[in-house]
Design a protein around this motif. Sequence first.
Motif, mmCIF file in Angstrom:
data_model
loop_
_atom_site.group_PDB
_atom_site.id
_atom_site.type_symbol
_atom_site.label_atom_id
_atom_site.label_comp_id
_atom_site.label_asym_id
_atom_site.label_seq_id
_atom_site.Cartn_x
_atom_site.Cartn_y
_atom_site.Cartn_z
ATOM 1 N N VAL A 280 0.846 -1.189 0.000
ATOM 2 C CA VAL A 280 0.000 0.000 0.000
ATOM 3 C C VAL A 280 0.883 1.241 0.000
ATOM 4 O O VAL A 280 1.863 1.302 0.749
ATOM 5 C CB VAL A 280 -0.917 0.042 1.245
ATOM 6 N N ASP A 281 0.546 2.213 -0.848
ATOM 7 C CA ASP A 281 1.176 3.533 -0.811
ATOM 8 C C ASP A 281 0.061 4.568 -0.708
ATOM 9 O O ASP A 281 -0.682 4.782 -1.667
ATOM 10 C CB ASP A 281 2.025 3.783 -2.055
ATOM 11 N N ILE A 282 -0.092 5.169 0.458
ATOM 12 C CA ILE A 282 -1.223 6.071 0.661
ATOM 13 C C ILE A 282 -1.021 7.430 0.000
ATOM 14 O O ILE A 282 -1.982 8.180 -0.186
ATOM 15 C CB ILE A 282 -1.510 6.267 2.162
ATOM 16 N N TRP A 283 0.211 7.764 -0.374
ATOM 17 C CA TRP A 283 0.473 9.044 -1.042
ATOM 18 C C TRP A 283 0.233 8.925 -2.546
ATOM 19 O O TRP A 283 -0.319 9.822 -3.176
ATOM 20 C CB TRP A 283 1.895 9.508 -0.758
ATOM 21 N N GLN A 284 0.653 7.795 -3.098
ATOM 22 C CA GLN A 284 0.477 7.563 -4.533
ATOM 23 C C GLN A 284 -0.835 6.837 -4.843
ATOM 24 O O GLN A 284 -1.107 6.510 -6.003
ATOM 25 C CB GLN A 284 1.653 6.727 -5.070
ATOM 26 N N ASN A 285 -1.613 6.551 -3.810
ATOM 27 C CA ASN A 285 -2.922 5.897 -3.966
ATOM 28 C C ASN A 285 -2.800 4.541 -4.662
ATOM 29 O O ASN A 285 -3.580 4.204 -5.557
ATOM 30 C CB ASN A 285 -3.888 6.807 -4.734
ATOM 31 N N GLU A 286 -1.825 3.756 -4.210
ATOM 32 C CA GLU A 286 -1.610 2.423 -4.772
ATOM 33 C C GLU A 286 -1.984 1.356 -3.756
ATOM 34 O O GLU A 286 -1.715 1.497 -2.559
ATOM 35 C CB GLU A 286 -0.136 2.227 -5.158
ATOM 36 N N PHE A 287 -2.592 0.305 -4.244
ATOM 37 C CA PHE A 287 -2.932 -0.853 -3.407
ATOM 38 C C PHE A 287 -2.765 -2.078 -4.281
ATOM 39 O O PHE A 287 -3.527 -2.283 -5.226
ATOM 40 C CB PHE A 287 -4.378 -0.750 -2.903
#
Length: 342
Positions: free
Chosen positions: A225-232
């Motif tokens: 998960v990357d909450i800054w790049q909005n990746e899951f």
Amino acid sequence: MVDFTERYSRQIRFQPIGKEGQQMLSAARVAIVGLGALGTVLSSQLARAGVGYLRLIDRDVIEVSNLQRQLLYTEQDAEAGRAKAEAAAEALVKANSQIQIEPVLTDVTAVNAEELLGDVDVIVDGTDNLQVRYLINDVAVKHGIPWSYGGAVSSYGTTVFIEPGQTPCLVCLFGADDGSAGHDTCDTVGVLAPIVSMIASMQVAEIIKFLTGNRQALKREITYVDIWQNEFRSLRLGTPKEECICCQKRQFLSLQHKDEGLVVSFCGRQTIQIKPQGKLNVSLAILAERLKALGRVQANRNLLRFETSDCTISLFADGRALIHGVDDIWEAKRIYAQYIGL
């Protein structure tokens, strides 16, 4: 005393858990390695969920920079330089006095890993140390204990629930430990508190599934998960590798390295750990009396904090010390020898 059914009523009402699952949680034993950002969230959620026994293992003390994301600690804890495991245990008892909480103020090493981790139902990774994770993996595979891997730094994090015999182990996934230490840390690239809570919460969800007998609901994937790049993203685990030297050939290389090491530098922290081979030959209370004339001293049975204009020392009962404000190993050794003896 709060009634069992009332305390956990909202969790019991969740059908996959119910009263039987809650009783299974109450009988469960869990060890958490690392009481930093991940560890404080993990331990808080597991304690509040009613896991009957928690062993909290950490080698470090609380600093003011921890407070942004390490949710169990206060400004007073940081000012006093309290041991993380001890302060965490105290905070958790206030949240749930009906479970057993054991703080352990030490490193996890090849010497003590099996003793610390070999008698629980699940091992939980709250550390940012790759070598310790390989030790956890060795103990988990050797003793058939599931463990939860978690890591969070910057704005991204990864987690996976590893069950020996059912999933690949850490060596299957990432190869054997080659001794390298180069990777991003909170001290080098920072960290956002929300990613810590997200990864830790995912870890706890899988742990609760396992401990309540809901193994069919386990994710069986590596989650990123990357909450800054909005990746899951998720990657299916598959099966253990046939050629794995750990879970297939049962060669536990990390557990074979019995040299605990005298000196460890904490990356980016200006903190060096000194770990003598022997134990202190005096009690912390006696040493505190000796040091009072030389600087400010705070002490309890587990930790002595000594401050002068030149240095700060956090000394543990086993003789291990953190020398703060230095980045030179020889200077750290000199300070230890001057005030503690080496």
